[in-house]
Design an enzyme around this catalytic site. Structure first.
Site, PDB file in Angstrom:
ATOM      1  N   SER A  86       6.889  42.657   3.190  1.00  0.00           N
ATOM      2  CA  SER A  86       6.243  43.791   3.831  1.00  0.00           C
ATOM      3  C   SER A  86       7.251  44.898   4.099  1.00  0.00           C
ATOM      4  O   SER A  86       7.867  45.416   3.169  1.00  0.00           O
ATOM      5  CB  SER A  86       5.526  43.335   5.102  1.00  0.00           C
ATOM      6  OG  SER A  86       4.769  44.382   5.667  1.00  0.00           O
ATOM      7  N   HIS A 194      -1.800  44.779   5.378  1.00  0.00           N
ATOM      8  CA  HIS A 194      -2.022  44.195   4.065  1.00  0.00           C
ATOM      9  C   HIS A 194      -3.479  43.863   3.781  1.00  0.00           C
ATOM     10  O   HIS A 194      -3.808  42.767   3.299  1.00  0.00           O
ATOM     11  CB  HIS A 194      -1.108  42.976   3.872  1.00  0.00           C
ATOM     12  CG  HIS A 194       0.319  43.323   4.132  1.00  0.00           C
ATOM     13  ND1 HIS A 194       0.992  44.255   3.378  1.00  0.00           N
ATOM     14  CD2 HIS A 194       1.180  42.936   5.106  1.00  0.00           C
ATOM     15  CE1 HIS A 194       2.212  44.395   3.862  1.00  0.00           C
ATOM     16  NE2 HIS A 194       2.348  43.610   4.905  1.00  0.00           N
TER      17      HIS A 194
END
Length: 309
Positions: A86, A194
């Site tokens: 991430s 996400h």
């Protein structure tokens, strides 16, 4: 023997993590550069109060990752592979020379601001251990009423993270445990990362980052979205600008690095989760967490594992 640098994502932070970075001239210079770039004292970003902010957390993780990578590079330990989970993709991009540190700081600040403003409260992430991605996806699709949850991270074959609203995550966690999950744990992340809930924020970041200069990486940069090597600066820009919208396929990225020749893995502070995943699934690979070793001892250990003087 090849070295891979791994950079953790949001959730790895804890109060004081920037103050626990090694006492080293390169680390101090990195902290000073970050403070000058952003016009703030970055050491103020790791208090318990400050860490309630997604912006503070994400900036802090980038600073910690870059400081670590620079200290290792000065010790002659330059990785052949770079990857981050991430927001960890930002220091990974800096580490391999694809993105300048000041540009990474500005871009991640904008990323975090967009994420925070999109869903300022009432959302987050929950980790589910013991179920496969298919099982989690099936449970998510079968959740009746209210808001749904989304598969956000596939960290390992049976370590999945889901995103959504607080109430939906709580309901899902109960159902997951009933379906055989060993454990469910709410993470220290206050946005639904996400998943499609961040589509608008992603489009804004793509537009905002269009003029930031990116270069081809030195070594191999492995992306989040597909778990594959990227060799072009524009492709890395797209990965960084869009990864908050798409499922992180960390286990694919880890597997690609190992299958491509990475034999020693070192995780940047303040993380240990990526180290634990590697040790569990690839026990023959040397995996070290920089947060658990003094810098000089870490460097000696890495050289020994790599077979270099």
């Amino acid at each position: 023997m090849s070295l891979a640098c791994l950079f953790p994502g949001q959730g790895a932070q804890s109060p004081g993590f920037l103050h626990r970075l090694p006492e080293h001239e390169i680390v101090r210079a990195t902290l000073d550069e970050a403070s000058a770039t952003l016009g703030i004292d970055v050491l103020a970003l790791d208090s318990a109060e400050a860490l309630q902010s997604t912006v503070a957390v994400q900036i802090g993780l980038v600073v910690a990752g870059v400081a670590h990578a620079r200290a290792l590079a000065q010790a002659g330990l330059t990785p052949q592979f770079s990857a981050g989970l991430s927001v960890g993709a930002y220091p990974a991009a800096v580490c391999c020379g694809a993105l300048a540190f000041p540009d990474a700081l500005r871009m991640v600040k904008r990323r975090a601001e967009l994420m925070e403003s999109a869903w300022p409260s009432g959302y987050g992430l929950t980790a589910v251990s013991g179920l496969s991605e298919t099982q989690v996806e099936t449970l998510a699709n079968a959740q009746d009423g209210g808001e749904r949850v989304y598969v956000a991270n596939v960290n390992a074959p049976r370590q999945i993270v889901v995103a959504g609203a607080d109430a939906a995550l709580e309901t899902f966690a109960t159902r997951a445990r009933a379906a055989g999950a060993r454990k469910t744990q709410r993470l220290a992340v206050s946005v639904p990362s996400h998943c499609e809930l961040l589509t608008d924020a992603t489009e804004q970041l793509v537009a905002w980052s269009r003029d930031i200069p990116f270069r081809s990486p030195e070594g191999v940069y492995v992306d989040n979205r597909g778990g594959r090597p990227l060799y072009d600066g524009d492709a890395i820009r797209a990965d960084l600008a869009t990864n908050m919208r798409h499922t992180v396929r960390w286990f694919d990225a880890l597997t690609v690095m190992i299958e491509s020749g990475a034999t020693v893995l070192v995780e940047a502070p303040p993380g240990q989760v990526l180290t634990d995943i590697a040790r569990e699934h690839y026990p023959d690979i040397a995996a070290l967490s920089a947060a658990t070793l003094p810098l000089d001892r870490l460097a000696v250990t890495l050289r020994r594992r790599l077979g270099v003087d």
